[in-house]
Design an enzyme around this catalytic site. Sequence first.
Site, short mmCIF file in Angstrom:
data_model
loop_
_atom_site.label_atom_id
_atom_site.label_comp_id
_atom_site.label_asym_id
_atom_site.label_seq_id
_atom_site.Cartn_x
_atom_site.Cartn_y
_atom_site.Cartn_z
N SER A 1 1.21 -1.58 0.02
CA SER A 1 0.12 0.04 -0.07
C SER A 1 1.05 1.13 0.05
O SER A 1 1.92 1.58 0.58
CB SER A 1 -1.17 -0.11 1.26
OG SER A 1 -1.51 -1.02 0.90
N SER B 1 1.23 -3.31 8.35
CA SER B 1 2.23 -4.04 9.32
C SER B 1 3.35 -4.53 10.58
O SER B 1 3.80 -5.26 9.51
CB SER B 1 0.84 -5.52 9.51
OG SER B 1 -0.39 -4.60 8.55
N GLU C 1 -4.64 -17.53 1.02
CA GLU C 1 -5.14 -16.76 2.20
C GLU C 1 -5.29 -17.56 3.15
O GLU C 1 -5.74 -19.31 3.07
CB GLU C 1 -6.97 -15.94 2.64
CG GLU C 1 -6.85 -15.22 1.11
CD GLU C 1 -7.15 -14.72 1.40
OE1 GLU C 1 -6.63 -13.83 2.87
OE2 GLU C 1 -6.82 -13.01 0.98
#
Length: 663
Positions: A149, A181, A264
């Site tokens: 991002s 993060s 995922e």
Amino acid sequence: MQWEDTPEQAAFREEVRAFVAEHFPAGYRPDPDAEHSLEPEDVWGYNWPADRLSPDPERRAGAREWARVLAGRGWIAPHWPPEYGGAGLAAPEEFILHEEMMRARVPTVNGIGAFLLGPTLMEHGTPEQKAEHLLPIARGERTWAQGFSEPGAGSDLASLRTRAIRDGDDYVVNGQKVWTSLGQHADWLFVLVRTDPDARKHRGITFLLVDAATPGVTIRPITDIRGDAPFAEIFFSDARIPVANRVGEENRGWYVAMTALSFERAGIGATVKFEQALSELAAYVRAHGLGPDRAALRHEIARRYTEMRVLYNLARYTVSRQAEGGVPGYEASVNQLFGAELAQRLAATGTKVFGPSAQLWRSPGASGDLAAAFTHMRFDAVAATFLGGTTEIQRNVIATRGLDLPRLSIREKGVMEYETLDVKIEERVAWITLNRPEKLNALTPTSLHELRQVFTGIDDDEDVCVAVLRGAGERAFCAGMDLDWSESLTKKDRIEQGRLGEKTFAMMERLSIPVIAAVHGYAVGGGLELALGADFIVASDNAKMGLVEITLSARPPYRPKMTEDGDPDQPEFGGSAPGWGGVKRLPERIGKARAKELLFTGIRLDAQRALELGLVNNVFPADEFDKKVGELAERIAAMNRYNLRLVKELVNGGYDWIEPHPS
């Protein structure tokens, strides 16, 4: 769908419980002043990437010892093959391991490196990259953060602007990443950079591995509304990153990133955390009562419990799909969306129970003060609906890939951005380009879903009068289904995807407008079936066509031989069968006898022979192919759209559907 543990899985569950009870370091305890982590797989009171560097020697030693004992079992990266430091666990066992660790309230280790980057390197990395990075991740010796991002590229990630310019054996990188993060605790970063600013935004992106200690890389923590720093911003100022650290091809990093984001987890971490919080809330209510709105709050707590069981079963469904060899697609978005919104609803329920006292900001570990925990949860949950993809993005994925709903119309969207296609409108012509040239434009379920969305869009656009379907690159129109992808499927999934392919080809036939298949290079297997769904086929003089499925290996892997140039040669003897699109449409074009000859032998035709048989309508020189196809499309586009539709319906359906004139 597997709802219960098998006897073997139940035994493994007991093994995990015993292991955690015996080996978790006694001195590694939750920090009572720590904020709740925003990461779904993290446990309150622990932040393993920070704990391993803690100034508190007992905490630092505990974090490192926990990583050591987990690595000894291969349980930091349990799904990895043993040769890379994993345990080779199947999806259900990995699910059980994470569930029991969460229930025991002990931290996982090296999350993003183990479940995102590692599998990506196994698929796209060089042997040198695998040797350098995989074992340190699996041993808990090297931590990673994801640098995707940017200030102007969050949900619209492909708009990223961080620039990398090739200079000899290095890329010189300048730009900024944000919302990374735990970036301040990472040893290495995997980042997306723009290497071709003139390319379309999904193109020209490259995937790099960056040592966080590289000169020119500055990492600064970002403090959130709770006073915690779960994120970082990263600045690149003439940072020199070796070309050897590039994963995949230059300018094809978007597709490497999509691989990373496809790994995922089943989402069990959030489920267990919510369940524990709700159990504590229910125990508090039993001891202290509910206050004046007792009936309404009882109903609300019961609803939260029901929703948590739904979330748990979504996780079980995901892991069942993985166990059968399936690749979860939109299911991950369903899980993410439902879990994020449940986090916010659960926090709101807790603050209602505590009333005005829930407005007081105290330490989350304050003794006996459960209200403080839900106050902090309310603040934590603010970010839930945009971490890992906004709710709008998740709903779009569910709508388009899960429910097969159309996107915005072609005219509303302009040039449409897809993962596997390029779509643009020029005057009254829709140009649809299969855009996986490195895979010879082979089809995947994503390709088929996106084609269906495009067909719906152009059918609804009254200004589009003709569609041209073509392939990117010089080597192929489409080389059939992606063999790398199909090898991982179960028999049931392959049947389902075959049906999806036929539905897609049939949808093309039913369009209101003509479709031209512009074939150059190879059009084999499912690629030729796709072309046969068009109204007519034009070919370049270098085209090669055939339904070669009968020559493919009868068992996975379905591997054809390749020429020295990397092109598909006649595959080894084996056995398979073409899809319905081939056995139905090929005889309609060239007659049953000729069709049987091609289907039984699996031979490939050159363009001239295909023209003689009537398989293609015309052949153009390769150096004039794009020009000739454009002229043909423009000529058709000049016609009245209603008349084009009428002619297509009459040819395909005959006159029988027309009611007789009253006279």
